[in-house]
Design a protein around this motif. Structure first.
Motif, PDB file in Angstrom:
ATOM      1  N   UNK A 536      47.716  68.362  40.274  1.00 56.95           N
ATOM      2  CA  UNK A 536      48.264  69.061  41.298  1.00 56.95           C
ATOM      3  C   UNK A 536      49.634  69.590  40.990  1.00 56.95           C
ATOM      4  N   UNK A 537      50.599  68.667  40.451  1.00 58.01           N
ATOM      5  CA  UNK A 537      51.823  69.136  40.270  1.00 58.01           C
ATOM      6  C   UNK A 537      51.879  69.921  38.830  1.00 58.01           C
ATOM      7  N   UNK A 538      51.042  69.754  38.038  1.00 57.16           N
ATOM      8  CA  UNK A 538      51.125  70.714  36.775  1.00 57.16           C
ATOM      9  C   UNK A 538      50.717  71.995  37.386  1.00 57.16           C
ATOM     10  N   UNK A 539      49.860  72.377  38.156  1.00 54.88           N
ATOM     11  CA  UNK A 539      49.390  73.625  38.299  1.00 54.88           C
ATOM     12  C   UNK A 539      50.517  73.967  39.717  1.00 54.88           C
ATOM     13  N   UNK A 540      51.027  73.384  40.263  1.00 52.82           N
ATOM     14  CA  UNK A 540      52.274  73.720  41.252  1.00 52.82           C
ATOM     15  C   UNK A 540      53.584  74.219  40.458  1.00 52.82           C
ATOM     16  N   UNK A 541      53.632  73.533  39.307  1.00 57.12           N
ATOM     17  CA  UNK A 541      54.968  73.998  38.456  1.00 57.12           C
ATOM     18  C   UNK A 541      54.361  75.522  37.901  1.00 57.12           C
ATOM     19  N   UNK A 542      53.162  75.514  37.619  1.00 57.88           N
ATOM     20  CA  UNK A 542      52.855  76.987  36.858  1.00 57.88           C
ATOM     21  C   UNK A 542      53.016  78.066  37.949  1.00 57.88           C
ATOM     22  N   UNK A 543      52.583  77.587  39.059  1.00 59.67           N
ATOM     23  CA  UNK A 543      52.596  78.421  40.322  1.00 59.67           C
ATOM     24  C   UNK A 543      54.228  78.922  40.556  1.00 59.67           C
ATOM     25  N   UNK A 544      54.994  77.979  40.911  1.00 53.55           N
ATOM     26  CA  UNK A 544      56.358  78.198  40.924  1.00 53.55           C
ATOM     27  C   UNK A 544      56.929  78.729  39.639  1.00 53.55           C
ATOM     28  N   UNK A 545      56.433  78.759  38.566  1.00 53.48           N
ATOM     29  CA  UNK A 545      57.322  79.507  37.438  1.00 53.48           C
ATOM     30  C   UNK A 545      56.959  81.089  37.400  1.00 53.48           C
ATOM     31  N   UNK A 546      56.214  81.282  38.443  1.00 54.63           N
ATOM     32  CA  UNK A 546      56.001  82.980  38.837  1.00 54.63           C
ATOM     33  C   UNK A 546      57.214  83.546  39.431  1.00 54.63           C
ATOM     34  N   UNK A 547      57.779  84.613  39.224  1.00 51.66           N
ATOM     35  CA  UNK A 547      58.750  85.050  39.891  1.00 51.66           C
ATOM     36  C   UNK A 547      58.679  85.341  41.434  1.00 51.66           C
ATOM     37  N   UNK A 548      57.274  85.620  41.689  1.00 48.64           N
ATOM     38  CA  UNK A 548      57.231  86.015  43.296  1.00 48.64           C
ATOM     39  C   UNK A 548      57.006  84.792  44.024  1.00 48.64           C
ATOM     40  N   UNK A 549      56.975  83.706  43.576  1.00 48.43           N
ATOM     41  CA  UNK A 549      56.372  82.312  44.226  1.00 48.43           C
ATOM     42  C   UNK A 549      57.970  81.504  44.855  1.00 48.43           C
ATOM     43  N   UNK A 550      57.711  81.269  45.960  1.00 43.21           N
ATOM     44  CA  UNK A 550      58.976  80.326  46.396  1.00 43.21           C
ATOM     45  C   UNK A 550      58.633  79.049  46.332  1.00 43.21           C
ATOM     46  N   UNK A 551      57.375  78.667  46.789  1.00 45.76           N
ATOM     47  CA  UNK A 551      56.864  77.356  46.917  1.00 45.76           C
ATOM     48  C   UNK A 551      55.489  77.136  46.878  1.00 45.76           C
ATOM     49  N   UNK A 552      54.663  76.308  46.468  1.00 45.71           N
ATOM     50  CA  UNK A 552      53.273  75.942  46.197  1.00 45.71           C
ATOM     51  C   UNK A 552      52.773  74.508  46.501  1.00 45.71           C
ATOM     52  N   UNK A 553      51.475  74.588  46.930  1.00 50.18           N
ATOM     53  CA  UNK A 553      51.047  72.977  47.147  1.00 50.18           C
ATOM     54  C   UNK A 553      49.501  73.321  46.722  1.00 50.18           C
ATOM     55  N   UNK A 554      49.413  72.348  46.047  1.00 51.76           N
ATOM     56  CA  UNK A 554      47.906  72.672  45.412  1.00 51.76           C
ATOM     57  C   UNK A 554      47.130  71.447  45.726  1.00 51.76           C
ATOM     58  N   UNK A 555      45.828  71.668  46.009  1.00 49.06           N
ATOM     59  CA  UNK A 555      44.966  70.493  46.584  1.00 49.06           C
ATOM     60  C   UNK A 555      43.800  70.604  45.680  1.00 49.06           C
TER      61      UNK A 555
END
Ligand code: WTA
Length: 654
Positions: A536-555
């Motif tokens: 989940x953390x790996x995908x969350x870091x991929x998401x927050x690496x995108x400029x439009x993303x402030x915060x992400x949670x993955x399940x």
């Protein structure tokens, strides 16, 4: 796994006793358990002696400095010699090692003599490029014979391979090549998938352009015949190098603990960990389990494991186990439904496959497509079926046996991990009365337990955490470059057990009234999507690496076909995301994750939300997000900072 499916698992009462004719001829006999119980180390030494050692070992296990284990530590062997030359020397050079099917319909059958010759040539090519003992070689190839040849050539030189699954992105290659400090990359121009050539070298070029690396050469197999860019100083064609390579290569022995490979897998943090395996113990257990669990008769069986060599199943049960045992096997490059949905069954019919090993997610997608597809083929050659990668639900198990196995074949549901290197828990065919949905019993030589959080045995008919209580030959020897993470991740939870630390697998398990083990899925932040591990953390870091993303949670939400599916909840940055709609953002982010990690990590859904539910201490409440993703009534929310958040998320995700 959701609570409802755990219930249905545990109420499963169907039993399948072994067929007496199968039992009489089976490789595994009930005495194996007694022998292993009476003298566990002696039992493993006996299994190890089925291999050829250049220096025989005298010490079986050194566990004086846990969690560092040394198996057969004063012995030496050559892994590739054990998988190749010795079969030729024993007079089996004409036996087919690999029946290879390309996705477009081309095929090649390669004997042990031919495979040995190819590996010797490849070893000479690699040695000529400066690869020697301990050097790391990254392999990024489609499922073609050269993938097997490359792995064995690296092993033959005592070097270390790091196979990167062909579906991973340039960014994933960069991270892995850098972490392992690889000297050489072996790739292909492209490979076939779903009727098209997908470019591989291009991804390697992109990865290396971005990497701080020591890669000196890229060796390129011609397969897709797609256009590639070429760096004259760095790139070499495999076929040109092989054409001039000598066929003479004497295999040298390396100590049993010489590293064999690194394989990256997802853990609970954002950074994949390089699981390290060594030679003697790994090969011992891969070969023994392949023989005993799959009832292998190398003279007559045709074995097929559908895994890609980019995963541990492909390492242990496509390359090392089967080849160490002199098996004849099928290797298929493409996807199951190309060019028609019966492709796998056509291959089984064509090669008269007798032992078949695949994953529950594949079985479930065939169930969905309908039994008429497999039933249109002659599958009567099958005599044993295996399952791996995730818990198999009883309905899929029974369908597998009835429709694919003609209602007669035993099924072995094999539990193990990248870290365990080889099968740990499984029925033995011909011995065990099987229960659909349960992996059942540790194999002879292995001991496991189910403990509660305090480290006490849970007792029968109870659930807890799965541990391995004694070291085993194919256990991981570490995480590449990170001994602390190794000790912390696997050995710290139950560190004070009387006989040394216990291995914590990260899986929940239930012991039934007979003491059989039912796996219940991961207890950490690792998801299992189509039998592939994702964090989940790996995908969350991929998401927050995108400029439009402030915060992400993955399940990981339960999914009928893939077991679990990736579901993401994302808060956008209001300024940067001003001009995009939620639907556009969601599409963009799904694509972004695929690009960062690989298509297997692409979220099924990305929900754009304004807040995430957190506990008072600021931890994201994933359990709650999972409930929402699975459309369940949500549980206890008393520790939430603001319960209205949940309602808001519910509304947005509809
Ligand atoms: C899961 C794949 C239930 C488990 C060989 C484990 C299983 C993770 C089974 C390892 C099974 C694997 N029944 N669960 N038969 N086999 N798992 O490292 O959660 O890709 O921890 O190794 O898959 O996945 P890995």
């Amino acid at each position: 796994m959701s609570t409802t499916s755990i219930d249905s698992l545990l109420h499963e009462i169907r039993r399948f006793a072994p067929d007496p004719a199968f039992s009489a001829a089976a490789v595994a006999q009930p005495e194996l358990y007694d022998r292993a119980r009476a003298d566990r180390l002696g039992f493993w030494a006996e299994q190890a002696r089925a291999l050829d050692w250049t220096t025989p070992f005298t010490e079986t296990l050194d566990w004086s400095n846990p969690p560092v284990a040394r198996w057969f530590g004063d012995g030496a062997l050559n892994v590739a010699y054990n998988c190749l030359d010795r079969h030729v020397e024993a007079g089996n050079g004409d036996r087919v090692a690999i029946h290879w099917e390309g996705e477009p319909g081309d095929s090649r059958s390669i004997t042990y003599a031919e495979l040995t010759r190819e590996v010797k040539k490849a070893a000479n090519v690699l040695a000529g490029l400066g690869v020697g003992q301990g050097d790391r070689v990254a392999i990024y190839l489609p499922l073609i014979p050269e993938a097997v040849i490359a792995m064995l050539a690296v092993a033959r030189l005592g070097a270390i391979h790091s196979v990167i699954f062909g579906g991973f992105s340039a960014e994933s290659i960069r991270a892995r090549v850098e972490d392992a400090d690889a000297k050489l990359v072996i790739t292909a121009d492209g490979g076939w998938r779903k009727g098209k050539v997908f470019p591989l070298k291009h991804a390697v070029d992109t990865a290396l352009a971005a990497a701080e690396t020591s890669v000196e050469h890229v060796l390129v197999v011609r397969r897709g015949e797609n256009d590639v860019e070429w760096d004259d100083a760095r790139d070499l064609w495999w076929h040109e190098q092989m054409a001039s390579a000598s066929e003479e290569h004497e295999a040298q022995g390396f100590e049993a603990e010489n590293p064999l490979f690194i394989l990256y897998t997802s853990g609970t943090t954002g950074k994949p960990k390089g699981i390290l395996h060594t030679s003697g113990g790994y090969l011992t257990q891969a070969a023994y389990t392949h023989r005993a669990v799959f009832d292998l008769k190398p003279e007559t069986d045709v074995y097929w494991c559908t895994a890609d060599v980019g995963w541990i199943t492909g390492h242990s049960y496509v390359v090392y186990g089967p080849l160490a045992n002199g098996a004849t096997q099928v290797l298929y490059e493409g996807t199951p439904e190309t060019p028609h949905p019966g492709r796998w069954w056509e291959i089984i019919e064509k090669y008269k496959v007798s032992i078949f090993y695949t994953a529950p997610t594949a079985i479930r997608s065939f169930m969905k497509a309908g039994r008429e597809i497999p039933l249109a083929h002659d599958l009567s050659s099958l005599r044993l079926l295996g399952s791996v990668g995730e818990p198999i639900n009883p309905e899929a198990w029974v369908w597998y046996r009835e429709i694919i196995g003609g209602g007669t074949t035993p099924i072995v549901d094999t539990w193990w991990q990248t870290e365990t290197g080889a099968i740990m828990i499984s029925a033995l065919p011909g011995v065990t009365t099987t229960k659909p949905g349960s992996a059942q019993v540790p194999i002879p030589g292995i001991s496991v337990d189910v403990l509660d959080e305090d480290g006490s045995h849970v007792g029968l008919d109870s659930g807890g955490l799965l541990v391995v209580t004694e070291p085993w030959p194919s256990m991981l020897r570490g995480i590449w470059g990170d001994p602390e993470r190794f000790a912390e991740t696997y050995w710290s939870k139950f560190a004070d057990a009387p006989n040394g630390p216990l291995y914590f697998a990260g899986d929940g398990a239930h012991l039934d009234v007979d003491g059989d083990v039912w796996l219940l899925g991961r207890v950490d932040d690792v998801m299992n999507v189509s039998g592939h591990r994702l964090s989940t953390m790996e995908i969350e870091s991929a998401l927050v690496s995108h400029p439009i993303v402030a915060e992400a949670a993955v399940v990981g939400a339960s999914d009928e076909t893939t077991g679990q599916a990736v579901v993401a909840y994302v808060i956008l940055r209001s300024k940067k995301a001003k001009s995009v709609t939620a639907a556009e953002a969601s599409q963009m982010l799904r694509a972004h994750v695929a690009e960062q990690i690989g298509a297997i990590a692409r979220p099924r859904e990305v929900f754009i939300v304004t807040e995430l539910p957190k506990t008072r201490s600021g931890k994201i409440m994933r359990r709650l997000l999972r409930d929402i993703a699975e459309g369940r009534e949500i549980g206890d929310t008393t520790t939430l900072t603001d319960t209205t958040v949940v309602t808001v998320i519910r509304e947005t995700s509809r």
